[in-house]
Design a protein around this motif. Sequence first.
Motif, PDB file in Angstrom:
ATOM      1  N   MET A  36       0.750  -1.341   0.122  1.00 29.88           N
ATOM      2  CA  MET A  36      -0.004  -0.021  -0.105  1.00 29.88           C
ATOM      3  C   MET A  36       0.730   1.062  -0.011  1.00 29.88           C
ATOM      4  O   MET A  36       0.611   2.437  -0.542  1.00 29.88           O
ATOM      5  N   GLN A  37       1.949   1.295   0.842  1.00 29.04           N
ATOM      6  CA  GLN A  37       2.979   2.404   0.875  1.00 29.04           C
ATOM      7  C   GLN A  37       3.491   2.555  -0.489  1.00 29.04           C
ATOM      8  O   GLN A  37       3.815   3.561  -1.019  1.00 29.04           O
ATOM      9  N   LYS A  40       1.831   4.315  -3.324  1.00 24.35           N
ATOM     10  CA  LYS A  40       1.803   5.844  -3.295  1.00 24.35           C
ATOM     11  C   LYS A  40       2.960   6.314  -3.850  1.00 24.35           C
ATOM     12  O   LYS A  40       2.886   7.747  -4.137  1.00 24.35           O
ATOM     13  N   SER A  41       3.832   5.759  -4.284  1.00 27.73           N
ATOM     14  CA  SER A  41       4.811   6.273  -4.948  1.00 27.73           C
ATOM     15  C   SER A  41       4.466   6.520  -6.588  1.00 27.73           C
ATOM     16  O   SER A  41       3.246   6.111  -6.735  1.00 27.73           O
ATOM     17  N   ASP A  42       5.398   6.978  -7.480  1.00 26.90           N
ATOM     18  CA  ASP A  42       5.277   7.107  -8.813  1.00 26.90           C
ATOM     19  C   ASP A  42       5.567   5.974  -9.693  1.00 26.90           C
ATOM     20  O   ASP A  42       5.759   6.171 -10.788  1.00 26.90           O
ATOM     21  N   ASN A 107       8.478   5.330   3.583  1.00 28.16           N
ATOM     22  CA  ASN A 107       8.179   6.735   3.115  1.00 28.16           C
ATOM     23  C   ASN A 107       8.052   6.693   1.515  1.00 28.16           C
ATOM     24  O   ASN A 107       8.918   6.243   0.915  1.00 28.16           O
ATOM     25  N   PRO A 108       7.018   6.948   0.930  1.00 25.92           N
ATOM     26  CA  PRO A 108       6.805   6.780  -0.552  1.00 25.92           C
ATOM     27  C   PRO A 108       7.740   7.704  -1.190  1.00 25.92           C
ATOM     28  O   PRO A 108       8.281   7.540  -2.451  1.00 25.92           O
ATOM     29  N   GLU A 109       8.046   8.856  -0.601  1.00 25.08           N
ATOM     30  CA  GLU A 109       9.115   9.927  -0.956  1.00 25.08           C
ATOM     31  C   GLU A 109      10.320   9.295  -1.010  1.00 25.08           C
ATOM     32  O   GLU A 109      11.127   9.637  -1.907  1.00 25.08           O
ATOM     33  N   ARG A 112      10.420   7.396  -4.237  1.00 26.14           N
ATOM     34  CA  ARG A 112      10.659   8.359  -5.444  1.00 26.14           C
ATOM     35  C   ARG A 112      12.240   8.638  -5.545  1.00 26.14           C
ATOM     36  O   ARG A 112      12.782   8.800  -6.640  1.00 26.14           O
TER      37      ARG A 112
END
Length: 253
Positions: A36-37, A40-42, A107-109, A112
């Motif tokens: 799920m996490q 959330k990324s691209d 963390n999705p960030e 990325r």
Amino acid sequence: MSNYIVAIPARYASTRFPGKPLVLVGGIPMIKRVCMQALKSDAKEVVACIDDERVESALAGMDKVKVCMTSQDCKCGTDRLAQMIEKLNIDENTIIVNVQGDEPLINPEHIRQVAHLLEESNADMSTLCFKIDNVKDVFDPNCVKVVFDKNNMAMYFSRAPIPYERENFRNKDISSLEFEHYHHIGIYAYRAKTVLNYSKMPQVTLEKCESLEQLRLLQNGMSIVVGVTDNPPETGVDTPEDLERINSILKNL
């Protein structure tokens, strides 16, 4: 949407925590929460690299997650990624971000950042770190440190305090740091061909000494570009105590 894949290797029969992918994190199986996490990324695709049908069942209904069954004999997560690349016939230049299956608060960030870092580099692999702000972590062998050059290329990873502050650390009562130290984050991005090459390399002396897989690349003359983040990650789930801590964090969100 970017042109990279998030791969999540997860071993059911964990030595320290059997059945770990299925433990409930905030009421959701951990492997599902990690996916799920990652979604959330691209990333263009998220693939769970698993080795047990029970884990596959836990992911039922997640249409945006591809499941790749790998061998229970894989020695590490990178071996699972190599099997995934071969089974799914992934192009050798495709960038793959390796997200550990026991990082439910990834963390999705960070996903990325590490992917785009490699996209903009000629390095063989990319990874992340954050600045250490206390003496205790510098001397903690469970806190892996990294040093890098002016171009952000990794020079070495170690459990030892690097760089070693010769004048400062000779004191018995060390209260502060005089130089910058960085804590390595265990997230990696590499092209598929690098994963395949890595999986065929024998262990090297530095890797055995420090018990750090990324040193296999460095000792074989390959390059790792390091990005710095201002957002330290939550630690993963290695033990039942870690699980309790993560669930406490989620209750307070």
